[in-house]
Design a protein around this motif. Structure first.
Motif, PDB file in Angstrom:
ATOM      1  N   ARG A  62       0.764  -1.309   0.074  1.00  0.00           N
ATOM      2  CA  ARG A  62      -0.421   0.248   0.032  1.00  0.00           C
ATOM      3  C   ARG A  62       0.793   0.927  -0.019  1.00  0.00           C
ATOM      4  N   LEU A  63       1.935   1.371   0.599  1.00  0.00           N
ATOM      5  CA  LEU A  63       2.788   1.956   1.019  1.00  0.00           C
ATOM      6  C   LEU A  63       3.492   3.209  -0.111  1.00  0.00           C
ATOM      7  N   LYS A  64       4.245   1.866  -1.025  1.00  0.00           N
ATOM      8  CA  LYS A  64       4.575   2.162  -3.005  1.00  0.00           C
ATOM      9  C   LYS A  64       3.946   2.062  -3.531  1.00  0.00           C
ATOM     10  N   TYR A  65       2.327   2.139  -3.134  1.00  0.00           N
ATOM     11  CA  TYR A  65       1.923   2.619  -4.286  1.00  0.00           C
ATOM     12  C   TYR A  65       1.625   3.774  -3.779  1.00  0.00           C
ATOM     13  N   ILE A  66       1.317   4.488  -3.477  1.00  0.00           N
ATOM     14  CA  ILE A  66       0.551   5.777  -2.959  1.00  0.00           C
ATOM     15  C   ILE A  66       1.574   5.988  -3.231  1.00  0.00           C
ATOM     16  N   HIS A  67       3.082   5.878  -2.596  1.00  0.00           N
ATOM     17  CA  HIS A  67       4.091   6.553  -3.208  1.00  0.00           C
ATOM     18  C   HIS A  67       4.761   7.039  -4.079  1.00  0.00           C
ATOM     19  N   LYS A  68       3.937   6.084  -5.383  1.00  0.00           N
ATOM     20  CA  LYS A  68       4.284   6.670  -7.196  1.00  0.00           C
ATOM     21  C   LYS A  68       2.874   7.054  -7.069  1.00  0.00           C
ATOM     22  N   LYS A  69       1.699   7.433  -6.133  1.00  0.00           N
ATOM     23  CA  LYS A  69       1.166   8.254  -7.133  1.00  0.00           C
ATOM     24  C   LYS A  69       1.159   9.497  -7.146  1.00  0.00           C
ATOM     25  N   GLU A  70       1.597  10.296  -6.494  1.00  0.00           N
ATOM     26  CA  GLU A  70       1.934  11.968  -5.567  1.00  0.00           C
ATOM     27  C   GLU A  70       2.579  12.117  -5.464  1.00  0.00           C
ATOM     28  N   VAL A  71       3.057  13.437  -4.792  1.00  0.00           N
ATOM     29  CA  VAL A  71       3.949  13.387  -4.172  1.00  0.00           C
ATOM     30  C   VAL A  71       3.944  14.657  -3.386  1.00  0.00           C
ATOM     31  N   ALA A  72       3.477  13.447  -1.734  1.00  0.00           N
ATOM     32  CA  ALA A  72       4.062  14.643  -0.505  1.00  0.00           C
ATOM     33  C   ALA A  72       4.591  14.542   0.689  1.00  0.00           C
ATOM     34  N   ASP A  73       3.866  15.511   1.645  1.00  0.00           N
ATOM     35  CA  ASP A  73       5.465  15.023   2.763  1.00  0.00           C
ATOM     36  C   ASP A  73       5.448  13.972   3.441  1.00  0.00           C
ATOM     37  N   PHE A  74       4.861  12.964   3.895  1.00  0.00           N
ATOM     38  CA  PHE A  74       4.213  11.362   4.303  1.00  0.00           C
ATOM     39  C   PHE A  74       3.284  10.495   3.210  1.00  0.00           C
ATOM     40  N   TYR A  75       3.419   9.436   3.398  1.00  0.00           N
ATOM     41  CA  TYR A  75       3.038   8.489   2.975  1.00  0.00           C
ATOM     42  C   TYR A  75       2.208   7.890   4.486  1.00  0.00           C
ATOM     43  N   VAL A  76       1.002   7.286   4.307  1.00  0.00           N
ATOM     44  CA  VAL A  76       0.953   6.798   5.588  1.00  0.00           C
ATOM     45  C   VAL A  76       0.343   5.183   5.398  1.00  0.00           C
ATOM     46  N   SER A  77       0.482   4.656   5.596  1.00  0.00           N
ATOM     47  CA  SER A  77      -0.472   3.016   5.830  1.00  0.00           C
ATOM     48  C   SER A  77      -0.274   2.497   6.661  1.00  0.00           C
ATOM     49  N   ILE A  78      -1.730   1.439   6.502  1.00  0.00           N
ATOM     50  CA  ILE A  78      -2.033   0.638   7.265  1.00  0.00           C
ATOM     51  C   ILE A  78      -2.565  -0.444   6.724  1.00  0.00           C
ATOM     52  N   GLU A  79      -2.298  -1.126   7.576  1.00  0.00           N
ATOM     53  CA  GLU A  79      -2.823  -3.202   6.726  1.00  0.00           C
ATOM     54  C   GLU A  79      -3.028  -4.109   8.432  1.00  0.00           C
ATOM     55  N   GLY A  80      -3.912  -4.125   8.770  1.00  0.00           N
ATOM     56  CA  GLY A  80      -4.725  -5.400   9.706  1.00  0.00           C
ATOM     57  C   GLY A  80      -4.736  -6.257   8.805  1.00  0.00           C
ATOM     58  N   GLY A  81      -4.702  -7.552   9.886  1.00  0.00           N
ATOM     59  CA  GLY A  81      -4.242  -8.867  10.022  1.00  0.00           C
ATOM     60  C   GLY A  81      -4.667  -9.503  11.338  1.00  0.00           C
ATOM     61  N   VAL A  82      -4.923 -11.305  11.504  1.00  0.00           N
ATOM     62  CA  VAL A  82      -5.059 -12.012  11.760  1.00  0.00           C
ATOM     63  C   VAL A  82      -3.484 -12.473  12.185  1.00  0.00           C
ATOM     64  N   SER A  83      -3.122 -13.550  12.849  1.00  0.00           N
ATOM     65  CA  SER A  83      -2.089 -14.345  13.261  1.00  0.00           C
ATOM     66  C   SER A  83      -3.064 -15.647  14.210  1.00  0.00           C
ATOM     67  N   PHE A  84      -2.228 -16.948  13.890  1.00  0.00           N
ATOM     68  CA  PHE A  84      -2.547 -17.559  14.876  1.00  0.00           C
ATOM     69  C   PHE A  84      -1.143 -18.084  15.912  1.00  0.00           C
ATOM     70  N   GLU A  85      -1.288 -17.966  17.373  1.00  0.00           N
ATOM     71  CA  GLU A  85      -0.686 -17.934  18.285  1.00  0.00           C
ATOM     72  C   GLU A  85      -1.322 -20.285  18.623  1.00  0.00           C
ATOM     73  N   LYS A  86      -0.564 -20.849  18.289  1.00  0.00           N
ATOM     74  CA  LYS A  86      -1.397 -22.284  18.673  1.00  0.00           C
ATOM     75  C   LYS A  86      -2.998 -22.238  18.158  1.00  0.00           C
ATOM     76  N   LYS A  87      -4.053 -22.756  18.674  1.00  0.00           N
ATOM     77  CA  LYS A  87      -5.023 -22.543  18.327  1.00  0.00           C
ATOM     78  C   LYS A  87      -5.907 -21.158  18.206  1.00  0.00           C
ATOM     79  N   ASN A  88      -5.001 -19.984  18.941  1.00  0.00           N
ATOM     80  CA  ASN A  88      -6.135 -19.133  19.267  1.00  0.00           C
ATOM     81  C   ASN A  88      -5.772 -18.163  17.843  1.00  0.00           C
ATOM     82  N   LEU A  89      -6.831 -17.782  17.420  1.00  0.00           N
ATOM     83  CA  LEU A  89      -6.381 -16.256  16.314  1.00  0.00           C
ATOM     84  C   LEU A  89      -6.035 -15.051  17.321  1.00  0.00           C
TER      85      LEU A  89
END
Length: 181
Positions: A62-89
């Protein structure tokens, strides 16, 4: 556009993420004027990233995409995910912030998801969709999300992301220190 404003390009149009970024930047840089531009940015990973590696890759894409899109002072990307720890999510998110000279990253805290949501994610549902099914809601990922629902509003989705954005801004508000070594 007024060049006195600091331009922040956000790789999402999700109002919760946009509001979290806006609030974090205003807290980190009080008195400065910002222009926040929201844009959809593809993650090029699964709709529901599973594991730290895939989630981080989605945030980077996401960051790479917006960085190529237009010039800005800051670029911010957020990606939510899930992770298994043994049988818990667990749920979490990565935040990347880039300026001309610096790339910073942070990660939210993780929280345990109930079995009802875990089962739906294992069947291919995205976390936001699973929230909607389990809690009989609509568009919860654009509102309070799993963290807001499960904490009964003690932690909002906005505050959850906002804290991680502030943490990613640490190198930008501490200019005299070396963070990339």
């Amino acid at each position: 556009m007024d060049r006195d404003k600091i331009k922040v390009l956000i790789g999402s149009k999700n109002p919760t993420k946009v509001n979290a970024v806006s609030s974090a930047f205003k807290k980190a840089f009080p008195g400065l004027l910002f222009s926040f531009i929201k844009t959809n940015a593809p993650s090029n990973v699964s709709d529901q990233p599973i594991g730290d590696s895939e989630t981080k890759k989605g945030c980077k894409n996401r960051l790479k995409y917006i960085h190529k899109k237009e010039v800005a002072d800051f670029y911010v990307s957020i990606e939510g995910g899930v992770s298994f720890e043994k049988k818990n999510l667990f749920a979490f998110a990565w935040v990347f912030i880039k300026s001309k000279d610096l790339l910073s990253k942070s990660k939210t805290s993780m929280f345990l998801l109930p079995k009802e949501i875990k089962d739906l994610i294992e069947q291919g549902e995205e976390l936001g969709e699973a929230d909607d099914v389990v809690f009989n809601r609509k568009d919860s990922k654009k509102k309070d999300g799993a963290v807001g629902i499960l904490t009964k509003g003690l932690i909002t989705r906005k505050s959850y992301y906002e804290e991680a954005v502030v943490l990613a801004l640490i190198p930008f508000v501490n200019k005299g220190l070396v963070f990339n070594y």
